[in-house]
Enzyme design. Structure first.
Site, PDB file in Angstrom:
ATOM      1  N   HIS A  32       0.806  -1.225   0.000  1.00 57.05           N
ATOM      2  CA  HIS A  32       0.000   0.000   0.000  1.00 57.05           C
ATOM      3  C   HIS A  32       0.833   1.266   0.000  1.00 57.05           C
ATOM      4  O   HIS A  32       0.344   2.354   0.321  1.00 57.05           O
ATOM      5  CB  HIS A  32      -1.010  -0.022   1.151  1.00 57.05           C
ATOM      6  CG  HIS A  32      -2.255  -0.769   0.777  1.00 57.05           C
ATOM      7  ND1 HIS A  32      -2.209  -2.032   0.236  1.00 57.05           N
ATOM      8  CD2 HIS A  32      -3.563  -0.423   0.806  1.00 57.05           C
ATOM      9  CE1 HIS A  32      -3.439  -2.426  -0.040  1.00 57.05           C
ATOM     10  NE2 HIS A  32      -4.294  -1.467   0.297  1.00 57.05           N
TER      11      HIS A  32
ATOM     12  N   ASP B  97      -6.187   4.868   9.890  1.00 54.39           N
ATOM     13  CA  ASP B  97      -7.592   5.030   9.479  1.00 54.39           C
ATOM     14  C   ASP B  97      -8.090   3.790   8.737  1.00 54.39           C
ATOM     15  O   ASP B  97      -9.250   3.416   8.825  1.00 54.39           O
ATOM     16  CB  ASP B  97      -7.737   6.219   8.513  1.00 54.39           C
ATOM     17  CG  ASP B  97      -7.404   7.522   9.185  1.00 54.39           C
ATOM     18  OD1 ASP B  97      -7.346   7.558  10.426  1.00 54.39           O
ATOM     19  OD2 ASP B  97      -7.198   8.516   8.457  1.00 54.39           O
TER      20      ASP B  97
ATOM     21  N   GLU C  73      -9.654  13.912  14.678  1.00 53.43           N
ATOM     22  CA  GLU C  73      -9.092  14.171  13.348  1.00 53.43           C
ATOM     23  C   GLU C  73      -9.787  15.405  12.778  1.00 53.43           C
ATOM     24  O   GLU C  73     -10.609  16.035  13.462  1.00 53.43           O
ATOM     25  CB  GLU C  73      -9.274  12.963  12.410  1.00 53.43           C
ATOM     26  CG  GLU C  73      -8.358  11.807  12.721  1.00 53.43           C
ATOM     27  CD  GLU C  73      -8.140  10.865  11.539  1.00 53.43           C
ATOM     28  OE1 GLU C  73      -8.592  11.183  10.414  1.00 53.43           O
ATOM     29  OE2 GLU C  73      -7.515   9.806  11.743  1.00 53.43           O
TER      30      GLU C  73
END
Ligand code: FAD
Length: 528
Positions: free
Chosen positions: A101, A167, A280
Protein backbone atom coordinates in the site's frame (compact mmCIF):
# COMPACT_ATOMS: atom_id res chain seq x y z
CA UNK A 1 32.20 3.56 6.25
CA UNK A 2 29.62 6.38 6.42
CA UNK A 3 31.67 8.39 3.99
CA UNK A 4 31.90 5.34 1.78
CA UNK A 5 28.15 4.80 1.72
CA UNK A 6 27.53 8.49 1.04
CA UNK A 7 30.20 8.60 -1.64
CA UNK A 8 28.97 5.52 -3.37
CA UNK A 9 25.41 6.83 -3.45
CA UNK A 10 26.43 9.69 -5.72
CA UNK A 11 27.34 7.07 -8.23
CA UNK A 12 24.15 5.20 -7.66
CA UNK A 13 22.76 5.82 -11.07
CA UNK A 14 25.93 4.41 -12.60
CA UNK A 15 25.93 1.56 -10.14
CA UNK A 16 22.26 0.82 -10.76
CA UNK A 17 22.71 0.74 -14.49
CA UNK A 18 25.76 -1.53 -14.15
CA UNK A 19 23.69 -3.69 -11.86
CA UNK A 20 20.89 -3.85 -14.40
CA UNK A 21 23.35 -4.76 -17.14
CA UNK A 22 24.78 -7.45 -14.93
CA UNK A 23 21.35 -8.80 -14.18
CA UNK A 24 20.41 -8.81 -17.84
CA UNK A 25 23.63 -10.67 -18.58
CA UNK A 26 22.81 -13.25 -15.92
CA UNK A 27 25.82 -12.24 -13.82
CA UNK A 28 24.11 -12.33 -10.42
CA UNK A 29 27.25 -13.58 -8.75
CA UNK A 30 26.71 -17.24 -8.92
CA UNK A 31 23.04 -17.27 -9.92
CA UNK A 32 22.76 -20.95 -9.18
CA UNK A 33 24.06 -20.39 -5.66
CA UNK A 34 21.32 -18.05 -4.46
CA UNK A 35 18.63 -20.07 -6.18
CA UNK A 36 20.06 -23.22 -4.66
CA UNK A 37 20.00 -21.59 -1.19
CA UNK A 38 16.33 -20.66 -1.63
CA UNK A 39 15.51 -24.35 -2.12
CA UNK A 40 16.14 -24.73 1.61
CA UNK A 41 13.14 -22.65 2.66
CA UNK A 42 9.90 -24.12 3.94
CA UNK A 43 7.72 -21.58 2.17
CA UNK A 44 7.55 -21.10 -1.59
CA UNK A 45 9.59 -19.28 -4.22
CA UNK A 46 7.87 -18.10 -7.39
CA UNK A 47 9.71 -17.03 -10.52
CA UNK A 48 6.45 -16.99 -12.44
CA UNK A 49 5.56 -13.63 -13.98
CA UNK A 50 2.04 -13.72 -12.53
CA UNK A 51 3.46 -13.46 -9.01
CA UNK A 52 6.42 -11.23 -9.83
CA UNK A 53 4.03 -8.97 -11.78
CA UNK A 54 1.83 -8.46 -8.72
CA UNK A 55 4.83 -7.70 -6.52
CA UNK A 56 5.99 -5.16 -9.10
CA UNK A 57 2.96 -2.90 -8.49
CA UNK A 58 1.67 -0.94 -5.52
CA UNK A 59 -1.34 1.11 -4.41
CA UNK A 60 0.20 4.29 -5.85
CA UNK A 61 -0.04 2.71 -9.30
CA UNK A 62 2.69 4.97 -10.68
CA UNK A 63 5.67 2.59 -10.63
CA UNK A 64 6.21 -0.78 -12.26
CA UNK A 65 9.17 -3.03 -11.57
CA UNK A 66 10.16 -6.60 -12.35
CA UNK A 67 11.39 -8.61 -9.39
CA UNK A 68 13.21 -11.84 -10.18
CA UNK A 69 11.32 -13.88 -7.62
CA UNK A 70 8.69 -13.64 -4.92
CA UNK A 71 9.25 -15.59 -1.73
CA UNK A 72 6.35 -16.55 0.51
CA UNK A 73 8.09 -17.35 3.79
CA UNK A 74 6.74 -19.91 6.24
CA UNK A 75 8.53 -18.22 9.15
CA UNK A 76 11.39 -15.97 10.19
CA UNK A 77 14.01 -18.62 9.43
CA UNK A 78 12.92 -18.45 5.77
CA UNK A 79 13.37 -14.68 5.86
CA UNK A 80 16.89 -15.17 7.24
CA UNK A 81 17.67 -17.73 4.52
CA UNK A 82 16.55 -15.28 1.81
CA UNK A 83 18.70 -12.46 3.22
CA UNK A 84 21.73 -14.73 3.53
CA UNK A 85 21.29 -16.00 -0.03
CA UNK A 86 21.23 -12.40 -1.27
CA UNK A 87 24.49 -11.70 0.59
CA UNK A 88 26.25 -14.27 -1.58
CA UNK A 89 25.67 -12.14 -4.67
CA UNK A 90 27.26 -8.81 -5.54
CA UNK A 91 24.07 -7.07 -6.72
CA UNK A 92 20.87 -8.69 -5.50
CA UNK A 93 18.64 -6.85 -3.05
CA UNK A 94 15.45 -7.75 -1.24
CA UNK A 95 12.31 -5.93 -0.15
CA UNK A 96 9.82 -7.07 2.44
CA UNK A 97 6.41 -6.34 0.98
CA UNK A 98 3.58 -5.78 3.44
CA UNK A 99 0.30 -5.25 1.65
CA UNK A 100 1.89 -3.13 -1.08
CA UNK A 101 0.00 0.00 0.00
CA UNK A 102 2.91 2.31 -0.59
CA UNK A 103 2.50 5.10 -3.11
CA UNK A 104 5.95 5.42 -4.64
CA UNK A 105 7.42 1.94 -5.03
CA UNK A 106 8.84 1.77 -1.50
CA UNK A 107 8.14 -1.97 -1.17
CA UNK A 108 9.50 -2.87 -4.59
CA UNK A 109 12.73 -4.56 -5.60
CA UNK A 110 13.47 -4.16 -9.28
CA UNK A 111 15.39 -7.19 -10.56
CA UNK A 112 15.72 -8.29 -6.97
CA UNK A 113 13.72 -10.44 -4.56
CA UNK A 114 10.46 -9.64 -2.82
CA UNK A 115 9.43 -11.31 0.44
CA UNK A 116 5.65 -11.40 0.56
CA UNK A 117 5.08 -10.87 4.28
CA UNK A 118 1.36 -11.56 3.95
CA UNK A 119 2.29 -15.24 3.70
CA UNK A 120 3.09 -15.08 7.41
CA UNK A 121 0.08 -12.90 8.14
CA UNK A 122 -2.87 -15.17 8.75
CA UNK A 123 -0.89 -17.35 11.05
CA UNK A 124 -3.36 -18.91 13.49
CA UNK A 125 -0.79 -18.59 16.27
CA UNK A 126 -1.57 -14.92 17.00
CA UNK A 127 -0.82 -15.07 20.66
CA UNK A 128 -2.91 -12.87 22.94
CA UNK A 129 -1.86 -12.70 26.57
CA UNK A 130 -4.57 -11.36 28.82
CA UNK A 131 -3.10 -10.05 32.01
CA UNK A 132 -4.84 -10.46 35.33
CA UNK A 133 -2.24 -8.33 37.11
CA UNK A 134 -1.36 -4.68 36.67
CA UNK A 135 0.88 -5.36 33.68
CA UNK A 136 -0.49 -4.76 30.22
CA UNK A 137 -2.21 -7.41 28.14
CA UNK A 138 -0.60 -7.80 24.75
CA UNK A 139 -0.80 -9.55 21.40
CA UNK A 140 2.16 -11.10 19.62
CA UNK A 141 1.39 -10.60 15.95
CA UNK A 142 3.17 -11.45 12.75
CA UNK A 143 4.83 -8.60 10.84
CA UNK A 144 2.71 -9.65 7.87
CA UNK A 145 -0.62 -9.56 9.72
CA UNK A 146 -3.13 -6.94 8.61
CA UNK A 147 -4.32 -4.58 11.33
CA UNK A 148 -7.89 -5.64 10.53
CA UNK A 149 -6.93 -9.24 11.37
CA UNK A 150 -5.44 -8.03 14.64
CA UNK A 151 -8.59 -6.02 15.39
CA UNK A 152 -10.98 -8.90 14.76
CA UNK A 153 -8.93 -11.43 16.66
CA UNK A 154 -8.39 -9.20 19.72
CA UNK A 155 -11.87 -7.68 19.95
CA UNK A 156 -13.96 -10.72 19.06
CA UNK A 157 -11.78 -13.19 20.95
CA UNK A 158 -10.81 -11.22 24.03
CA UNK A 159 -12.66 -7.90 24.19
CA UNK A 160 -9.27 -6.19 23.94
CA UNK A 161 -7.78 -3.83 21.35
CA UNK A 162 -4.54 -2.01 20.47
CA UNK A 163 -4.51 1.66 21.48
CA UNK A 164 -3.25 3.32 18.31
CA UNK A 165 -4.53 2.70 14.79
CA UNK A 166 -4.41 3.82 11.20
CA UNK A 167 -7.59 5.03 9.48
CA UNK A 168 -7.52 2.10 7.09
CA UNK A 169 -6.69 -1.36 8.39
CA UNK A 170 -5.74 -3.45 5.34
CA UNK A 171 -2.15 -2.44 6.08
CA UNK A 172 0.40 -4.74 7.64
CA UNK A 173 1.85 -4.44 11.10
CA UNK A 174 5.41 -4.46 9.70
CA UNK A 175 4.52 -1.91 7.01
CA UNK A 176 3.05 0.72 9.35
CA UNK A 177 5.70 0.16 12.05
CA UNK A 178 8.32 0.87 9.38
CA UNK A 179 6.74 4.31 8.89
CA UNK A 180 4.78 5.52 11.97
CA UNK A 181 1.08 4.52 11.78
CA UNK A 182 -1.08 7.53 12.52
CA UNK A 183 -4.77 8.08 13.15
CA UNK A 184 -7.13 9.91 15.49
CA UNK A 185 -5.79 8.15 18.61
CA UNK A 186 -2.19 9.30 18.06
CA UNK A 187 -2.66 12.61 19.92
CA UNK A 188 -3.10 10.57 23.10
CA UNK A 189 -1.07 7.39 22.63
CA UNK A 190 1.38 8.45 19.95
CA UNK A 191 1.73 6.68 16.60
CA UNK A 192 1.80 2.90 16.34
CA UNK A 193 5.60 3.06 16.58
CA UNK A 194 5.12 4.30 20.17
CA UNK A 195 2.80 1.37 20.94
CA UNK A 196 4.96 -1.70 20.57
CA UNK A 197 7.04 -3.28 23.31
CA UNK A 198 9.02 -6.01 21.56
CA UNK A 199 9.99 -6.98 18.03
CA UNK A 200 11.47 -9.99 16.34
CA UNK A 201 13.62 -8.71 13.51
CA UNK A 202 15.73 -10.41 10.86
CA UNK A 203 18.50 -7.87 10.22
CA UNK A 204 20.24 -7.15 6.94
CA UNK A 205 23.06 -9.31 8.32
CA UNK A 206 20.66 -12.26 8.32
CA UNK A 207 20.54 -12.48 12.11
CA UNK A 208 17.24 -13.06 13.91
CA UNK A 209 17.05 -10.84 16.99
CA UNK A 210 14.38 -10.27 19.62
CA UNK A 211 14.65 -6.67 20.73
CA UNK A 212 12.90 -4.16 22.97
CA UNK A 213 13.54 -0.93 24.81
CA UNK A 214 15.90 -2.80 27.14
CA UNK A 215 17.23 -5.66 24.99
CA UNK A 216 19.14 -4.66 21.84
CA UNK A 217 17.52 -1.21 22.03
CA UNK A 218 19.63 0.12 19.11
CA UNK A 219 17.94 -2.28 16.74
CA UNK A 220 14.49 -1.83 18.29
CA UNK A 221 14.48 1.93 17.88
CA UNK A 222 16.21 1.82 14.49
CA UNK A 223 13.56 -0.43 12.98
CA UNK A 224 10.59 1.63 14.25
CA UNK A 225 9.99 4.20 11.53
CA UNK A 226 13.08 2.79 9.80
CA UNK A 227 11.57 2.52 6.30
CA UNK A 228 12.51 -1.16 6.12
CA UNK A 229 16.22 -0.24 6.04
CA UNK A 230 17.57 -2.22 8.98
CA UNK A 231 15.67 -5.47 9.21
CA UNK A 232 12.49 -7.33 8.46
CA UNK A 233 9.93 -7.23 11.27
CA UNK A 234 8.66 -10.78 11.63
CA UNK A 235 6.80 -10.35 14.93
CA UNK A 236 5.60 -7.43 17.05
CA UNK A 237 4.26 -7.32 20.59
CA UNK A 238 1.37 -4.85 20.76
CA UNK A 239 -0.04 -3.68 24.12
CA UNK A 240 -3.82 -4.06 24.42
CA UNK A 241 -6.50 -2.33 26.44
CA UNK A 242 -10.17 -3.05 27.06
CA UNK A 243 -12.13 -2.44 23.86
CA UNK A 244 -15.26 -0.28 24.11
CA UNK A 245 -18.56 -1.59 22.73
CA UNK A 246 -19.61 1.53 20.89
CA UNK A 247 -18.40 4.86 19.55
CA UNK A 248 -20.25 8.15 19.21
CA UNK A 249 -18.79 9.61 16.03
CA UNK A 250 -19.26 13.37 15.57
CA UNK A 251 -18.45 15.90 12.86
CA UNK A 252 -18.45 19.65 13.56
CA UNK A 253 -18.17 22.24 10.81
CA UNK A 254 -16.07 25.42 10.99
CA UNK A 255 -15.90 28.26 8.52
CA UNK A 256 -12.72 29.79 9.95
CA UNK A 257 -9.40 27.95 10.08
CA UNK A 258 -8.20 29.70 13.23
CA UNK A 259 -11.32 28.58 15.13
CA UNK A 260 -10.93 25.05 13.81
CA UNK A 261 -7.26 24.85 14.89
CA UNK A 262 -7.95 26.52 18.22
CA UNK A 263 -10.55 23.89 19.11
CA UNK A 264 -8.57 20.97 17.67
CA UNK A 265 -5.44 21.98 19.62
CA UNK A 266 -7.49 22.55 22.74
CA UNK A 267 -8.98 19.06 22.60
CA UNK A 268 -5.68 17.26 21.98
CA UNK A 269 -4.06 19.11 24.88
CA UNK A 270 -6.65 18.08 27.47
CA UNK A 271 -6.40 15.18 29.92
CA UNK A 272 -8.12 11.88 29.04
CA UNK A 273 -11.12 12.70 31.26
CA UNK A 274 -11.63 16.03 29.52
CA UNK A 275 -11.21 14.94 25.96
CA UNK A 276 -12.42 12.68 23.20
CA UNK A 277 -10.93 9.28 22.33
CA UNK A 278 -10.32 10.19 18.72
CA UNK A 279 -9.56 13.54 17.05
CA UNK A 280 -9.09 14.17 13.35
CA UNK A 281 -10.16 16.86 10.91
CA UNK A 282 -10.44 17.63 7.23
CA UNK A 283 -10.85 20.43 4.74
CA UNK A 284 -13.72 20.38 2.26
CA UNK A 285 -15.02 22.58 -0.50
CA UNK A 286 -17.76 25.11 0.17
CA UNK A 287 -20.10 23.77 -2.52
CA UNK A 288 -22.65 21.06 -3.14
CA UNK A 289 -20.09 18.91 -5.00
CA UNK A 290 -20.93 15.35 -3.88
CA UNK A 291 -17.29 14.26 -3.48
CA UNK A 292 -15.44 17.39 -2.37
CA UNK A 293 -18.22 19.50 -0.86
CA UNK A 294 -20.95 19.60 1.78
CA UNK A 295 -22.28 16.03 1.19
CA UNK A 296 -18.84 14.63 2.17
CA UNK A 297 -19.47 15.73 5.78
CA UNK A 298 -22.69 13.97 6.74
CA UNK A 299 -22.44 10.61 8.50
CA UNK A 300 -25.79 9.08 7.65
CA UNK A 301 -28.07 9.08 4.62
CA UNK A 302 -30.84 10.77 6.62
CA UNK A 303 -28.60 13.76 7.45
CA UNK A 304 -28.53 16.91 5.36
CA UNK A 305 -25.93 19.68 5.28
CA UNK A 306 -27.90 22.93 5.29
CA UNK A 307 -25.61 25.66 3.90
CA UNK A 308 -27.96 28.36 5.24
CA UNK A 309 -26.23 27.90 8.59
CA UNK A 310 -22.89 29.03 7.14
CA UNK A 311 -21.89 32.60 7.96
CA UNK A 312 -21.77 34.96 4.95
CA UNK A 313 -18.02 35.41 5.50
CA UNK A 314 -17.36 31.73 4.63
CA UNK A 315 -14.65 31.23 2.00
CA UNK A 316 -13.90 28.71 -0.73
CA UNK A 317 -13.10 25.95 1.74
CA UNK A 318 -14.54 24.87 5.09
CA UNK A 319 -13.21 22.70 7.90
CA UNK A 320 -14.57 19.73 9.75
CA UNK A 321 -13.42 18.60 13.16
CA UNK A 322 -14.03 14.88 13.58
CA UNK A 323 -14.15 13.51 17.11
CA UNK A 324 -15.34 10.31 18.74
CA UNK A 325 -16.07 9.11 22.24
CA UNK A 326 -15.98 5.46 23.27
CA UNK A 327 -18.76 4.01 25.41
CA UNK A 328 -20.01 0.71 26.79
CA UNK A 329 -23.47 -0.84 26.56
CA UNK A 330 -23.84 -0.71 30.33
CA UNK A 331 -23.46 3.08 30.43
CA UNK A 332 -26.68 5.01 30.66
CA UNK A 333 -27.52 7.01 27.50
CA UNK A 334 -28.12 10.16 29.52
CA UNK A 335 -24.62 9.89 31.00
CA UNK A 336 -23.15 9.70 27.50
CA UNK A 337 -25.25 12.64 26.29
CA UNK A 338 -24.19 14.82 29.18
CA UNK A 339 -20.51 13.89 28.75
CA UNK A 340 -20.68 14.78 25.06
CA UNK A 341 -22.41 18.10 25.76
CA UNK A 342 -19.79 18.90 28.41
CA UNK A 343 -16.96 18.30 25.93
CA UNK A 344 -18.65 19.92 22.95
CA UNK A 345 -20.01 22.89 24.86
CA UNK A 346 -16.56 24.47 24.83
CA UNK A 347 -16.20 24.38 21.03
CA UNK A 348 -16.97 27.13 18.50
CA UNK A 349 -18.26 25.24 15.47
CA UNK A 350 -21.03 26.58 13.23
CA UNK A 351 -24.29 26.01 15.04
CA UNK A 352 -26.60 23.73 13.08
CA UNK A 353 -23.72 21.99 11.34
CA UNK A 354 -23.12 19.14 13.74
CA UNK A 355 -23.56 15.52 12.62
CA UNK A 356 -23.32 12.37 14.68
CA UNK A 357 -24.00 8.64 14.69
CA UNK A 358 -23.48 5.80 17.14
CA UNK A 359 -21.64 2.83 15.65
CA UNK A 360 -20.01 -0.29 17.04
CA UNK A 361 -16.30 0.00 17.82
CA UNK A 362 -15.49 -2.50 15.06
CA UNK A 363 -17.57 -0.62 12.48
CA UNK A 364 -15.87 2.62 13.47
CA UNK A 365 -12.38 1.20 13.02
CA UNK A 366 -13.39 -0.48 9.76
CA UNK A 367 -15.11 2.68 8.43
CA UNK A 368 -12.74 3.13 5.46
CA UNK A 369 -13.55 -0.40 4.27
CA UNK A 370 -16.93 0.88 3.10
CA UNK A 371 -15.30 3.67 1.12
CA UNK A 372 -12.96 1.05 -0.38
CA UNK A 373 -15.89 -1.05 -1.51
CA UNK A 374 -17.57 1.95 -3.17
CA UNK A 375 -14.32 3.09 -4.81
CA UNK A 376 -13.60 -0.44 -6.02
CA UNK A 377 -17.04 -0.62 -7.64
CA UNK A 378 -16.42 2.66 -9.50
CA UNK A 379 -12.87 1.68 -10.56
CA UNK A 380 -11.25 4.52 -8.58
CA UNK A 381 -9.58 2.23 -6.03
CA UNK A 382 -7.49 0.62 -8.77
CA UNK A 383 -6.56 3.91 -10.46
CA UNK A 384 -3.22 5.63 -9.69
CA UNK A 385 -3.02 7.48 -6.36
CA UNK A 386 -0.57 10.37 -6.34
CA UNK A 387 -0.96 10.97 -2.61
CA UNK A 388 1.00 13.43 -0.54
CA UNK A 389 1.41 13.21 3.24
CA UNK A 390 3.11 15.90 5.29
CA UNK A 391 3.73 16.84 8.89
CA UNK A 392 3.49 20.65 9.18
CA UNK A 393 4.28 22.45 12.42
CA UNK A 394 1.64 24.57 14.18
CA UNK A 395 3.84 27.60 13.49
CA UNK A 396 3.23 27.28 9.75
CA UNK A 397 -0.16 25.63 9.44
CA UNK A 398 -2.09 28.92 9.13
CA UNK A 399 0.09 30.01 6.24
CA UNK A 400 -0.23 26.53 4.74
CA UNK A 401 -4.02 26.88 4.89
CA UNK A 402 -3.92 30.35 3.32
CA UNK A 403 -1.73 29.34 0.41
CA UNK A 404 -2.32 25.61 -0.15
CA UNK A 405 -5.88 24.80 0.96
CA UNK A 406 -7.43 28.15 0.09
CA UNK A 407 -5.58 28.68 -3.20
CA UNK A 408 -3.85 25.66 -4.77
CA UNK A 409 -6.43 23.09 -3.62
CA UNK A 410 -9.54 25.25 -3.36
CA UNK A 411 -11.45 23.02 -5.79
CA UNK A 412 -10.71 19.82 -3.80
CA UNK A 413 -8.75 16.75 -4.83
CA UNK A 414 -11.49 14.17 -5.38
CA UNK A 415 -10.79 12.64 -1.96
CA UNK A 416 -10.14 13.54 1.69
CA UNK A 417 -7.81 16.40 2.63
CA UNK A 418 -7.00 15.51 6.22
CA UNK A 419 -5.57 18.04 8.65
CA UNK A 420 -5.32 17.40 12.39
CA UNK A 421 -2.92 18.11 15.25
CA UNK A 422 -0.47 15.70 16.87
CA UNK A 423 1.81 16.13 19.86
CA UNK A 424 5.57 15.69 19.47
CA UNK A 425 5.89 14.55 23.08
CA UNK A 426 3.91 11.39 22.23
CA UNK A 427 6.55 10.36 19.67
CA UNK A 428 9.71 8.59 20.74
CA UNK A 429 12.70 10.53 19.39
CA UNK A 430 14.83 7.35 19.59
CA UNK A 431 12.81 5.91 16.67
CA UNK A 432 14.02 6.54 13.13
CA UNK A 433 11.04 8.63 11.93
CA UNK A 434 11.60 12.39 11.74
CA UNK A 435 8.94 15.00 12.58
CA UNK A 436 8.83 18.82 12.84
CA UNK A 437 10.42 20.62 15.79
CA UNK A 438 7.40 22.23 17.45
CA UNK A 439 5.35 20.42 20.12
CA UNK A 440 2.15 20.66 18.06
CA UNK A 441 2.29 19.69 14.41
CA UNK A 442 -0.38 18.76 11.89
CA UNK A 443 -0.78 15.69 9.77
CA UNK A 444 -1.77 16.85 6.29
CA UNK A 445 -2.87 14.01 4.02
CA UNK A 446 -3.92 14.73 0.44
CA UNK A 447 -5.64 11.49 -0.46
CA UNK A 448 -6.43 11.99 -4.11
CA UNK A 449 -9.06 9.77 -5.66
CA UNK A 450 -9.68 10.68 -9.28
CA UNK A 451 -10.85 8.47 -12.14
CA UNK A 452 -8.06 7.26 -14.42
CA UNK A 453 -7.11 9.55 -17.32
CA UNK A 454 -8.81 10.60 -19.60
CA UNK A 455 -11.93 10.56 -17.37
CA UNK A 456 -9.81 12.30 -14.72
CA UNK A 457 -6.76 14.57 -14.90
CA UNK A 458 -3.38 13.15 -16.05
CA UNK A 459 -1.43 11.72 -13.12
CA UNK A 460 1.58 13.80 -14.13
CA UNK A 461 -0.40 16.99 -13.43
CA UNK A 462 -1.32 15.80 -9.94
CA UNK A 463 2.26 14.78 -9.20
CA UNK A 464 3.37 18.22 -10.40
CA UNK A 465 0.85 19.84 -8.06
CA UNK A 466 2.24 17.81 -5.14
CA UNK A 467 5.74 18.96 -6.06
CA UNK A 468 4.54 22.55 -6.19
CA UNK A 469 3.15 22.19 -2.66
CA UNK A 470 6.39 20.70 -1.31
CA UNK A 471 8.44 23.36 -3.11
CA UNK A 472 6.22 26.02 -1.59
CA UNK A 473 6.76 24.61 1.93
CA UNK A 474 10.52 24.55 1.37
CA UNK A 475 10.64 28.03 -0.11
CA UNK A 476 8.66 29.51 2.76
CA UNK A 477 10.99 27.79 5.24
CA UNK A 478 8.17 25.86 6.91
CA UNK A 479 9.03 23.50 9.73
CA UNK A 480 7.73 20.39 7.93
CA UNK A 481 8.57 16.81 6.96
CA UNK A 482 7.21 14.44 4.38
CA UNK A 483 5.39 11.49 5.95
CA UNK A 484 5.80 8.22 3.98
CA UNK A 485 8.68 10.08 2.31
CA UNK A 486 10.11 9.36 -1.10
CA UNK A 487 13.08 10.98 -2.80
CA UNK A 488 15.30 10.28 -5.77
CA UNK A 489 18.70 11.38 -4.43
CA UNK A 490 20.64 10.87 -1.23
CA UNK A 491 21.08 14.61 -0.92
CA UNK A 492 17.29 14.92 -0.55
CA UNK A 493 17.25 12.12 2.02
CA UNK A 494 20.01 13.89 3.93
CA UNK A 495 17.90 17.04 4.04
CA UNK A 496 14.85 15.06 5.08
CA UNK A 497 16.63 13.53 8.07
CA UNK A 498 18.51 16.74 8.90
CA UNK A 499 20.44 16.33 12.14
CA UNK A 500 19.26 12.70 12.35
CA UNK A 501 21.00 11.69 9.11
CA UNK A 502 24.31 10.56 10.72
CA UNK A 503 22.33 8.35 13.12
CA UNK A 504 20.35 6.84 10.23
CA UNK A 505 23.56 6.09 8.30
CA UNK A 506 25.21 4.57 11.40
CA UNK A 507 22.20 2.33 11.89
CA UNK A 508 22.46 1.23 8.27
CA UNK A 509 26.11 0.37 8.66
CA UNK A 510 25.37 -1.55 11.84
CA UNK A 511 22.36 -3.59 10.73
CA UNK A 512 22.48 -3.78 6.92
CA UNK A 513 26.07 -3.02 5.91
CA UNK A 514 25.66 -4.40 2.39
CA UNK A 515 22.52 -2.24 1.89
CA UNK A 516 20.48 -5.23 0.86
CA UNK A 517 17.11 -4.20 2.28
CA UNK A 518 14.20 -2.12 0.94
CA UNK A 519 15.85 -0.79 -2.25
CA UNK A 520 12.55 0.82 -3.30
CA UNK A 521 13.18 3.60 -0.77
CA UNK A 522 16.20 4.68 -2.88
CA UNK A 523 18.26 5.73 0.13
CA UNK A 524 21.44 3.63 -0.10
CA UNK A 525 23.11 1.82 -2.99
CA UNK A 526 24.09 -1.82 -2.64
CA UNK A 527 27.63 -2.35 -1.41
CA UNK A 528 29.73 -5.50 -1.52
P1 FAD B 1 4.21 -1.79 2.16
O1 FAD B 1 3.74 -0.68 1.31
O2 FAD B 1 4.14 -3.14 1.58
O3 FAD B 1 5.70 -1.50 2.69
C1 FAD B 1 6.09 -0.22 3.13
C2 FAD B 1 7.58 -0.20 3.46
O4 FAD B 1 7.81 -0.99 4.61
C3 FAD B 1 8.46 -0.79 2.37
O5 FAD B 1 9.70 -0.13 2.37
C4 FAD B 1 8.65 -2.22 2.80
O6 FAD B 1 9.83 -2.77 2.30
C5 FAD B 1 8.66 -2.08 4.31
N1 FAD B 1 8.11 -3.24 5.00
C6 FAD B 1 6.93 -3.84 4.79
N2 FAD B 1 6.76 -4.84 5.66
C7 FAD B 1 7.86 -4.86 6.43
C8 FAD B 1 8.29 -5.66 7.51
N3 FAD B 1 7.55 -6.67 7.99
N4 FAD B 1 9.50 -5.40 8.07
C9 FAD B 1 10.27 -4.39 7.62
N5 FAD B 1 9.92 -3.61 6.60
C10 FAD B 1 8.73 -3.84 6.01
N6 FAD B 1 -0.72 5.44 7.13
C11 FAD B 1 -0.98 5.95 8.34
O7 FAD B 1 -0.06 6.19 9.13
N7 FAD B 1 -2.25 6.23 8.73
C12 FAD B 1 -3.32 5.97 7.93
O8 FAD B 1 -4.45 6.22 8.32
C13 FAD B 1 -3.09 5.40 6.66
N8 FAD B 1 -4.10 5.10 5.83
C14 FAD B 1 -3.84 4.56 4.61
C15 FAD B 1 -4.91 4.26 3.76
C16 FAD B 1 -4.69 3.72 2.53
C17 FAD B 1 -5.87 3.39 1.63
C18 FAD B 1 -3.37 3.49 2.09
C19 FAD B 1 -3.10 2.95 0.73
C20 FAD B 1 -2.29 3.80 2.90
C21 FAD B 1 -2.52 4.34 4.17
N9 FAD B 1 -1.47 4.64 5.05
C22 FAD B 1 -1.74 5.17 6.28
C23 FAD B 1 -0.08 4.45 4.63
C24 FAD B 1 0.50 3.14 5.14
O9 FAD B 1 0.86 3.26 6.49
C25 FAD B 1 1.74 2.78 4.35
O10 FAD B 1 1.38 2.55 3.02
C26 FAD B 1 2.51 1.63 4.91
O11 FAD B 1 3.59 1.40 4.05
C27 FAD B 1 1.74 0.34 5.16
O12 FAD B 1 1.40 -0.33 4.03
P2 FAD B 1 1.83 -1.87 3.76
O13 FAD B 1 1.65 -2.72 4.95
O14 FAD B 1 1.11 -2.23 2.54
O15 FAD B 1 3.42 -1.74 3.54
Amino acid sequence: MIAFIEHSFHHENDAESRQNDAVEAGEQGDAAEWKEALKEIQGTVDYDSIFTGLAGKDFGGMNRTKPLAVIRPAGSSDVATVIKSVQTTPFLRVAARGNGHSINGQAMSDKGLVIDMRAMGDHPSLNVVVSSSNSLSYADVSGGALWEEVLKRCVLGYGLAPRSWTDYLALTVGGTLSNAGVSGQAFRYGPQTSNVTELEVVTGRGETVICSESVYPDLFFAVLGGLGQFGVITRARIPLQKAPDMVRWIRLVYSEFDEFTRDAEFIVSQSKENSFDYVEGFVFVNSDDPINGWPSVTLDSDQWFNPDFLPPSSGSVLYCLEVALHFHHHQHPSFLDSEIERLIGRLRFVEGLRFQVDVSYMDFLLRVKKAEQQATASGIWEAPHPWLNLFVSKRDIVDFDRTVFKKILKGGIGGPMLVYPLLRSRWDSRNSVVIPEGEIFYLVALLRFTPPYPSGPPVADLVAENREIVRHCTKKGYDFKLYLPHYQTQEEWKQHFGSQWPRFVERKVMFDPMAILAPGQKIFPRTH
